[in-house]
Design a protein around this motif. Structure first.
Motif, PDB file in Angstrom:
ATOM      1  N   ILE A  35      34.071  27.308  50.818  1.00 48.87           N
ATOM      2  CA  ILE A  35      35.181  27.314  51.774  1.00 48.87           C
ATOM      3  C   ILE A  35      34.779  27.953  53.084  1.00 48.87           C
ATOM      4  O   ILE A  35      35.642  28.323  53.887  1.00 48.87           O
ATOM      5  CB  ILE A  35      36.422  28.028  51.192  1.00 48.87           C
ATOM      6  CG1 ILE A  35      36.078  29.472  50.801  1.00 48.87           C
ATOM      7  CG2 ILE A  35      36.984  27.266  50.003  1.00 48.87           C
ATOM      8  CD1 ILE A  35      37.290  30.326  50.517  1.00 48.87           C
ATOM      9  N   ALA A  36      33.470  28.073  53.341  1.00 50.36           N
ATOM     10  CA  ALA A  36      33.002  28.765  54.541  1.00 50.36           C
ATOM     11  C   ALA A  36      33.580  28.163  55.816  1.00 50.36           C
ATOM     12  O   ALA A  36      33.910  28.880  56.761  1.00 50.36           O
ATOM     13  CB  ALA A  36      31.475  28.747  54.595  1.00 50.36           C
ATOM     14  N   ALA A  37      33.731  26.836  55.844  1.00 50.55           N
ATOM     15  CA  ALA A  37      34.230  26.179  57.057  1.00 50.55           C
ATOM     16  C   ALA A  37      35.696  26.505  57.321  1.00 50.55           C
ATOM     17  O   ALA A  37      36.184  26.326  58.436  1.00 50.55           O
ATOM     18  CB  ALA A  37      34.042  24.670  56.942  1.00 50.55           C
ATOM     19  N   SER A  38      36.417  26.976  56.303  1.00 53.13           N
ATOM     20  CA  SER A  38      37.836  27.290  56.463  1.00 53.13           C
ATOM     21  C   SER A  38      38.091  28.748  56.815  1.00 53.13           C
ATOM     22  O   SER A  38      39.238  29.134  57.030  1.00 53.13           O
ATOM     23  CB  SER A  38      38.593  26.964  55.163  1.00 53.13           C
ATOM     24  OG  SER A  38      38.593  25.588  54.893  1.00 53.13           O
ATOM     25  N   LEU A  39      37.021  29.558  56.870  1.00 55.38           N
ATOM     26  CA  LEU A  39      37.214  30.999  56.991  1.00 55.38           C
ATOM     27  C   LEU A  39      36.821  31.534  58.354  1.00 55.38           C
ATOM     28  O   LEU A  39      35.661  31.429  58.757  1.00 55.38           O
ATOM     29  CB  LEU A  39      36.399  31.726  55.928  1.00 55.38           C
ATOM     30  CG  LEU A  39      36.780  31.462  54.478  1.00 55.38           C
ATOM     31  CD1 LEU A  39      35.899  32.286  53.556  1.00 55.38           C
ATOM     32  CD2 LEU A  39      38.248  31.782  54.227  1.00 55.38           C
ATOM     33  N   PRO A  40      37.763  32.131  59.071  1.00 53.75           N
ATOM     34  CA  PRO A  40      37.374  32.958  60.221  1.00 53.75           C
ATOM     35  C   PRO A  40      36.613  34.182  59.707  1.00 53.75           C
ATOM     36  O   PRO A  40      36.503  34.409  58.506  1.00 53.75           O
ATOM     37  CB  PRO A  40      38.723  33.358  60.835  1.00 53.75           C
ATOM     38  CG  PRO A  40      39.731  32.436  60.233  1.00 53.75           C
ATOM     39  CD  PRO A  40      39.208  32.080  58.880  1.00 53.75           C
ATOM     40  N   ASP A  41      36.117  34.977  60.626  1.00 54.17           N
ATOM     41  CA  ASP A  41      35.403  36.191  60.229  1.00 54.17           C
ATOM     42  C   ASP A  41      36.343  37.173  59.525  1.00 54.17           C
ATOM     43  O   ASP A  41      37.557  37.136  59.687  1.00 54.17           O
ATOM     44  CB  ASP A  41      34.795  36.870  61.462  1.00 54.17           C
ATOM     45  CG  ASP A  41      33.697  36.025  62.087  1.00 54.17           C
ATOM     46  OD1 ASP A  41      33.113  35.187  61.365  1.00 54.17           O
ATOM     47  OD2 ASP A  41      33.432  36.191  63.294  1.00 54.17           O
ATOM     48  N   ALA A  42      35.734  38.041  58.740  1.00 60.81           N
ATOM     49  CA  ALA A  42      36.441  39.179  58.122  1.00 60.81           C
ATOM     50  C   ALA A  42      37.516  38.754  57.132  1.00 60.81           C
ATOM     51  O   ALA A  42      38.579  39.367  57.049  1.00 60.81           O
ATOM     52  CB  ALA A  42      37.056  40.076  59.194  1.00 60.81           C
ATOM     53  N   VAL A  43      37.259  37.696  56.390  1.00 59.72           N
ATOM     54  CA  VAL A  43      38.185  37.269  55.343  1.00 59.72           C
ATOM     55  C   VAL A  43      37.512  37.495  53.992  1.00 59.72           C
ATOM     56  O   VAL A  43      36.392  37.043  53.759  1.00 59.72           O
ATOM     57  CB  VAL A  43      38.588  35.795  55.502  1.00 59.72           C
ATOM     58  CG1 VAL A  43      39.434  35.344  54.317  1.00 59.72           C
ATOM     59  CG2 VAL A  43      39.371  35.607  56.798  1.00 59.72           C
TER      60      VAL A  43
END
Length: 227
Positions: free
Chosen positions: A41-49
């Motif tokens: 799900i890396a493409a769905s995640l902003p930083d610091a999640v």
């Protein structure tokens, strides 16, 4: 507030999910994504999640390895927190007055507002719920099930179970959560199976028409909700 969710690993869902998760961050919330070990799900995640990997998932019971509602509730209970939000991954928050964070007596059941790209023309979706705010005590009152976040019946099972356990249900009437319309991501057969699962869990006959069961439970939840 900590917001628990589970995101789709589909590349097509990534832009929408990323924008939604960013809206949670923009409002000062802390997202926690509860995911299967193989979910990318890396493409769905902003930083610091933060991502919590869990097993088991509902692989084998669903065409995709969705994370069960139980796994999300377990993560929340194990965190030691007293209160959290649980939200579908395609929900955008616009809550300038901080209504979601306000302390309320009861399980907060939020209805989304659907739109086609213009939030000023959004209309409430009356047939279900896409976000809840629950306490540890309320989460502990939800029995084990096969329901999964982002699919059918989890949004009835959680408030119905809490209400049956004696917890008050409440809501926020202002439009604070939004959803861009898209084709359904579940098959009618999945809905039927989960309706039968609900009947089995609650001792109802599976011979009752599924639409009747759904209508009765929806009406009971709405009746229990107090402003």
């Amino acid at each position: 507030m900590i917001l628990y969710t589970s995101l789709s690993p589909s590349a097509a869902s990534a832009p929408t999910q990323r924008a939604c998760v960013q809206s949670w961050l923009d409002h000062g919330h802390e997202p926690v994504c509860v995911q299967a070990h193989g979910d990318d799900i890396a493409a769905s995640l902003p930083d610091a999640v933060r991502v919590e990997r869990v097993k088991p998932t509902m692989a084998g019971h669903k065409p995709k390895p969705y994370v069960g509602l139980d796994a999300i509730l377990d993560s929340f209970i194990a965190s030691g927190l007293d209160r959290c939000g649980i939200v579908n991954g395609d929900i955008e928050i616009h809550d300038e007055d901080g209504l979601i964070n306000a302390e309320r007596d009861g399980v907060v059941c939020l209805r989304r507002y659907d739109h086609d790209g213009d939030r000023t023309r959004a209309k409430v979706f009356p047939s279900g719920f896409d976000m809840f705010v629950v306490t540890r005590e309320q989460a502990l009152s939800v029995p084990r099930s096969m329901f999964v976040i982002g699919q059918t019946w989890w949004d009835y099972w959680l408030p119905w179970s809490c209400s049956r356990a004696g917890h008050r249900l409440t809501t926020i009437n202002d439009p604070v959560i939004f959803h861009r319309r898209h084709p359904l991501n579940y098959a009618h057969l999945d809905w039927l199976r989960m309706t039968h699962h609900f009947c089995w869990l609650t001792g109802r006959s599976t011979m009752i028409r599924p639409q009747q069961v759904s209508g009765e439970i929806h009406a009971a939840i709405n009746k229990a909700i107090q402003p």
